[in-house]
Design a protein around this motif. Structure first.
Motif, PDB file in Angstrom:
ATOM      1  N   LEU A 162       0.817  -1.209   0.000  1.00  0.00           N
ATOM      2  CA  LEU A 162       0.000   0.000   0.000  1.00  0.00           C
ATOM      3  C   LEU A 162       0.855   1.264   0.000  1.00  0.00           C
ATOM      4  O   LEU A 162       0.356   2.353  -0.285  1.00  0.00           O
ATOM      5  N   GLU A 163       2.142   1.132   0.341  1.00  0.00           N
ATOM      6  CA  GLU A 163       3.047   2.278   0.353  1.00  0.00           C
ATOM      7  C   GLU A 163       3.926   2.334  -0.890  1.00  0.00           C
ATOM      8  O   GLU A 163       4.962   3.015  -0.908  1.00  0.00           O
ATOM      9  N   ALA A 164       3.512   1.625  -1.946  1.00  0.00           N
ATOM     10  CA  ALA A 164       4.330   1.542  -3.168  1.00  0.00           C
ATOM     11  C   ALA A 164       4.543   2.905  -3.830  1.00  0.00           C
ATOM     12  O   ALA A 164       5.524   3.096  -4.558  1.00  0.00           O
ATOM     13  N   HIS A 165       3.641   3.863  -3.556  1.00  0.00           N
ATOM     14  CA  HIS A 165       3.758   5.189  -4.181  1.00  0.00           C
ATOM     15  C   HIS A 165       5.025   5.918  -3.761  1.00  0.00           C
ATOM     16  O   HIS A 165       5.430   6.900  -4.402  1.00  0.00           O
ATOM     17  N   LYS A 166       5.669   5.454  -2.691  1.00  0.00           N
ATOM     18  CA  LYS A 166       6.893   6.103  -2.218  1.00  0.00           C
ATOM     19  C   LYS A 166       8.085   5.821  -3.125  1.00  0.00           C
ATOM     20  O   LYS A 166       9.094   6.500  -3.046  1.00  0.00           O
ATOM     21  N   TYR A 167       7.944   4.796  -3.978  1.00  0.00           N
ATOM     22  CA  TYR A 167       9.056   4.401  -4.829  1.00  0.00           C
ATOM     23  C   TYR A 167       8.806   4.787  -6.280  1.00  0.00           C
ATOM     24  O   TYR A 167       7.751   4.492  -6.844  1.00  0.00           O
ATOM     25  N   LYS A 168       9.783   5.450  -6.882  1.00  0.00           N
ATOM     26  CA  LYS A 168       9.643   5.894  -8.269  1.00  0.00           C
ATOM     27  C   LYS A 168       9.783   4.740  -9.256  1.00  0.00           C
ATOM     28  O   LYS A 168       9.217   4.765 -10.336  1.00  0.00           O
ATOM     29  N   ASP A 213      14.795   2.543  -7.700  1.00  0.00           N
ATOM     30  CA  ASP A 213      14.648   3.502  -6.607  1.00  0.00           C
ATOM     31  C   ASP A 213      14.283   2.788  -5.312  1.00  0.00           C
ATOM     32  O   ASP A 213      14.784   3.138  -4.236  1.00  0.00           O
ATOM     33  N   CYS A 214      13.429   1.769  -5.414  1.00  0.00           N
ATOM     34  CA  CYS A 214      13.037   0.985  -4.236  1.00  0.00           C
ATOM     35  C   CYS A 214      14.256   0.295  -3.634  1.00  0.00           C
ATOM     36  O   CYS A 214      14.477   0.346  -2.418  1.00  0.00           O
ATOM     37  N   ALA A 215      15.068  -0.323  -4.485  1.00  0.00           N
ATOM     38  CA  ALA A 215      16.271  -1.021  -4.020  1.00  0.00           C
ATOM     39  C   ALA A 215      17.243  -0.051  -3.348  1.00  0.00           C
ATOM     40  O   ALA A 215      17.808  -0.347  -2.284  1.00  0.00           O
ATOM     41  N   ILE A 216      17.420   1.126  -3.946  1.00  0.00           N
ATOM     42  CA  ILE A 216      18.344   2.123  -3.404  1.00  0.00           C
ATOM     43  C   ILE A 216      17.872   2.615  -2.028  1.00  0.00           C
ATOM     44  O   ILE A 216      18.664   2.737  -1.091  1.00  0.00           O
ATOM     45  N   LYS A 217      16.560   2.863  -1.905  1.00  0.00           N
ATOM     46  CA  LYS A 217      16.019   3.365  -0.633  1.00  0.00           C
ATOM     47  C   LYS A 217      16.107   2.312   0.473  1.00  0.00           C
ATOM     48  O   LYS A 217      16.367   2.641   1.635  1.00  0.00           O
ATOM     49  N   ILE A 218      15.873   1.051   0.123  1.00  0.00           N
ATOM     50  CA  ILE A 218      15.996  -0.012   1.122  1.00  0.00           C
ATOM     51  C   ILE A 218      17.433  -0.085   1.623  1.00  0.00           C
ATOM     52  O   ILE A 218      17.689  -0.165   2.829  1.00  0.00           O
ATOM     53  N   MET A 219      18.385  -0.048   0.691  1.00  0.00           N
ATOM     54  CA  MET A 219      19.802  -0.111   1.050  1.00  0.00           C
ATOM     55  C   MET A 219      20.208   1.099   1.888  1.00  0.00           C
ATOM     56  O   MET A 219      20.900   0.967   2.905  1.00  0.00           O
TER      57      MET A 219
END
Length: 266
Positions: free
Chosen positions: A206-212, A216-222
Motif C-alpha cells: 500500500l506504500e508503493a507510491h513512495k518508490y519511483k 529507486d526501491c532497491a536504493i532506498k531499502i539499502m
C-alpha cells in the motif's frame, strides 16, 4: 507462512520496527486479528496457483521440447534458459496481478480500518480506484523475481535429474526422490533471489507510491535499512517454498508420466 513472510518484508525499519521476528509477527497477528488473520490473502493465493502452474510448466514444456537432443535429454544450462522463459511468462500472465492483490490484502490487514472485505471486493476496489494498472504494480520486480526463481529451480532440478539418471535417460525417478530434489531447488531459489522478492513485495504494498521505480526501491531499502533488509522473511519463505516446490514437482512428474502413457507421441 506466506502471510508472515510478507509482513516481515513490508515492515520497514522504524524505531522500533513493528515486529521483532517471526514468532512476534505471529503473536501480534493472532492477538489483533485471531488465527484467521494469518490467512489474509489466502483466497488470491488459491485462485492464482492453478493458472500460475499451468503457464509455468506449459511454457517450460514448450521451450524444452525445442531444445532437447535426439535422446530427449535437456542439459542444465538449457533447463536454466527454459526456466527463465517459464518464469517470465508466468510473471506477466498470472503472478504480477495475483501477487499485487495478495500483498495489498496482507498490507491492508495492518490498517486500523481494513478496506478490503474479500478477494473479489478487493479486486473491484483496486481496479475502480487505480485501474487495471493497479493490479500490475511492481511488474519489473516480479518479472526479475519469477524469471530468476524458475531459472534457478529448473537449472538445479535438471542438473539433479541428469545426475540421478546418469547414462540411462529412461531411468524412472521415485516421487520421494523428486520431492527431495524439488526441495533443494526451492531452497536454492530462496537464497538466490530473496532480495528481489523483498523489492517486489515493497513495490506491491500500500506504500508503493513512495518508490519511483524498482531501482529507486532497491536504493532506498539499502540507504535506510541496510543490506540485511533484502533478506527479510527468508526463514518463513524457505519453509514455504521448499514444501511448495517439492510438492509441485512431484505432481508435475507424475502427471507427465500419465500423459506420456495416454498420449504416446513419436
Amino acid at each position: 507462512i506466506f502471510y508472515v513472510k510478507t509482513q516481515l518484508q513490508l515492515d520497514e525499519k522504524a524505531n522500533p520496527p513493528r515486529y521483532k521476528g517471526i514468532v512476534d509477527c505471529v503473536k501480534q497477528t493472532v492477538r489483533d486479528h485471531g488465527v484467521k488473520g494469518l490467512y489474509r490473502g489466502l483466497s488470491s493465493l488459491v485462485y492464482g496457483s492453478i493458472p500460475k502452474a499451468a503457464v509455468r510448466f506449459g511454457m517450460f514444456e514448450f521451450l524444452s521440447n525445442k531444445m532437447r537432443d535426439e535422446s530427449g535429454k535437456l542439459d542444465s544450462t538449457q533447463g536454466l534458459i527454459c526456466g527463465l522463459g517459464a518464469g517470465v511468462a508466468e510473471a506477466i500472465v498470472v503472478v504480477c496481478p495475483m501477487e499485487t492483490v495478495k500483498v495489498k490484502f496482507i498490507h491492508d490487514q495492518t490498517s486500523a480500518n481494513p478496506k478490503y472485505r474479500g478477494f473479489f471486493h478487493g479486486v473491484r476496489e483496486i481496479v475502480r480506484t487505480q485501474g487495471l494498472k493497479g493490479t500490475y504494480q511492481g511488474l519489473t520486480a516480479t518479472v526479475l523475481k519469477q524469471g530468476s526463481n524458475q531459472a534457478i529451480r529448473f537449472y538445479v532440478m535438471t542438473a539433479l535429474r541428469n545426475w540421478y539418471k546418469g547414462d540411462n535417460p529412461q531411468k524412472t525417478i521415485n516421487p520421494l526422490v523428486t520431492g527431495v530434489f524439488g526441495a533443494v531447488a526451492g531452497a536454492a531459489s530462496v537464497f538466490g533471489n530473496t532480495p528481489l522478492d523483498v523489492i517486489k513485495t515493497r513495490m506491491q504494498g500500500l506504500e508503493a507510491h513512495k518508490y519511483k521505480s524498482t531501482v529507486d526501491c532497491a536504493i532506498k531499502i539499502m540507504k535506510h535499512e541496510g543490506p540485511a533488509a533484502f533478506y527479510k522473511g527468508t526463514v518463513p519463505r524457505l519453509g514455504r517454498v521448499c514444501m511448495d516446490v517439492a510438492i509441485v514437482f512431484i505432481i508435475y512428474e507424475e502427471v507427465v508420466k500419465v500423459l506420456n502413457k495416454v498420449w504416446k507421441t513419436d
